[in-house]
Scaffold this active site. Sequence first.
Site, short mmCIF file in Angstrom:
data_model
loop_
_atom_site.label_atom_id
_atom_site.label_comp_id
_atom_site.label_asym_id
_atom_site.label_seq_id
_atom_site.Cartn_x
_atom_site.Cartn_y
_atom_site.Cartn_z
N GLU A 1 47.05 41.84 42.64
CA GLU A 1 47.97 42.56 41.76
C GLU A 1 49.43 42.46 42.19
O GLU A 1 50.31 42.32 41.34
CB GLU A 1 47.56 44.03 41.66
N SER B 1 7.23 57.44 -0.30
CA SER B 1 6.05 58.31 -0.30
C SER B 1 5.99 59.24 0.90
O SER B 1 5.16 60.15 0.93
CB SER B 1 4.78 57.45 -0.35
#
Length: 724
Positions: A156, A421
């Site tokens: 970084e 159903s």
Amino acid sequence: MSNDRPGELFAGPRPIQTRGEEPALRPRLPKRAPKPEKPAKPEKPKAEKPRKPAPPPRKAAPKTARSGGRRTILGTLVYAGTVAGVWCGIALGAVLAWFALDLPDISKVAQFERRASVTVLAADGAEFARFGDLHGTTLGVRDLPPHLINAVLAIEDRRFYSHFGVDPIGLARALYVNWRSGRSAQGGSTITQQLAKNLFLTPEKSLKRKIQEAMLALWLEHRFTKDQILTAYLNRVYLGAGTFGVDAAARTYFGKPATQLDLRESAIIAGLLKAPSRYAPSSNPDEAAERSRVVMGAMVDAGFITAQELEAARNATPSAKRKPGGDGRYFADWVTELVSAFVGSGHGDVVVRTTLDLKLQRAAEQRLEEILSGPGAGANARQGALVAMTTDGAVRALVGGRDYDNSEFNRATQAMRQPGSAFKPFVYLAALEAGWSPDSPVEDAPVRIGGWSPGNYDGKFRGTITMANALAHSSNTATVRIIDRIGVERVRRVAAGLGINSPLGKDLSLALGTSEVNLLELTRGYAGIANRGAPVWPYAITEIRDRDGNVLYRRQAGGSVPVVDPAHAVQLTRMMTGVIEYGTGKSAKLDRPAAAKSGTTQDYRDAWFVGFTADLVAGVWLGNDNNAEMKRVTGGSLPAKLWQGFMLDAHAGRPPRPLPGMEGAPAYVASGIAEPARATPAAAPAPARGSSGGVAGGIGSLIESLTGKGSAPQVQYDYGNPVR
């Protein structure tokens, strides 16, 4: 006469000019003869000798002009540069002041707003999901392993301890690399800038935000030490799966605190900084491993580790914890949405204990995937859902879809589909309430009502049959005749009383399940039948505590009053056993008594199977999100097999028990073939009447809210295709 020369005339009177004597000079100009007082006047200039230095500058001016043009040009350039510099400084100050106008209040650096976390526990106390912003222990730079610090710096910001908050070298390198590659391949922000963005700014990508970021970075560098800045960054940076800070990430991904991370794990954590979701070891282990190799390579380049240490770390593969959210993520989502209703929307971190049985949950997920990836693939059945609960409403398993990662849409609680159903048990229960019996005869033959002529899904007609047989064989024509005789309102009232809260149609097609419901409420309705006619409320939360262990909510045991005669509910249960014994659900037969009903909608778009034993109520749905047709998948085929497999797993090791209310004599006794008298649609149900729509008193507003006082909007349906 020397007194007549103009020069001496001009030179004589000039030094003697004093206050109030100038008018006397004018007469002297034309006269050549001086006055007697003139000899004394030359002494007065001696008193005003300080004025003599004034003439030399006028005499020196021609010398400067004669010294040449080169010095004049240089002076002009210096002057112009100075003026330009001043104006540029003013302009820069104005620009910076403008950018600083909407900077956040830096004094609030210590305040960190976050979402409250919700930790979800199963019924046995095992943690299986967490939501919100998760934070671990705050750790300083000196507390963390050197490998973790070096990994972060290597990938970084290698010059973190040498730059002043902004790294011109790193920025120039990033610009060059991005220019060469033609894309944004590298960033130039320092750790200080990233902290400034995380603390004060939004993720917006703009020139203004970058300038503000740099300004805040300079302030942070002036205000705090390097170690303080790095500590704040490592404890607040987002690292995926709702985790903030390296300690929370270490506990989530590796099940250990950050202080115990090894080199390889440290590289994985550092690799998350670029793209937390993409490189999470729980969801993308291969990409996480590749990213960790990049990080460790950067550590070698920076001199933090040797090539031998790199090789050793590559050979040591860490074992990541199970995926955050784990099993039951659809269930966990549903639970999280319910928490605010119990403890308020402003709750802090909470721990929620639920009713989920992880063993049943895993069995449900596994069985669903087996069906969909096996026979379902050839039958174009691409999605499914399953709900299982006890007869008092405690939800033990809930699967909202095939793959949570691909779709978080919960098909168990959110999808509204026609039940077909599978809705018929409410029609037959209403018929029992209206005075019919399981042995009452009904015609299974072609029927036409107005322009509507529904047929049976198998195309067969059985003539005069009992009502119990009509339910077992799922006769559409017989069921339509029944609802036509007892009235639609009676059916709507019974279904709503047992927990079907979705709007129900007011026409005869309601008998065939044309009103949409979700799987959870349909399963709830069946649980009410299994509970001898007493409605149940599906619940998933038993207790909620705050982070300090204080109880915020605890479920109190309770019950409800039956909304239908319990004897009628038991009769219906006995009728529903025929579905599995000899009807449409024979493929779902278990090693113990069970009652169920299948359901299939027109063109095989939805297939259902819902049923229960003495211990568990379960509902299954198969279909497609785009409502595409399946290849002849009925409720009695794949859904019945899925239901059977799950129920066998759920009841493994449990002794068989009779269904509720059927411990002794049969629920009904065969009667003669005398057709019952036609009941009017407005007729009330058989149970004792009370203040809640004809139901026994004592339920009050609860039942009124469940039934909606019989109100439902009118729904129009296309009767062109029969619903099976």
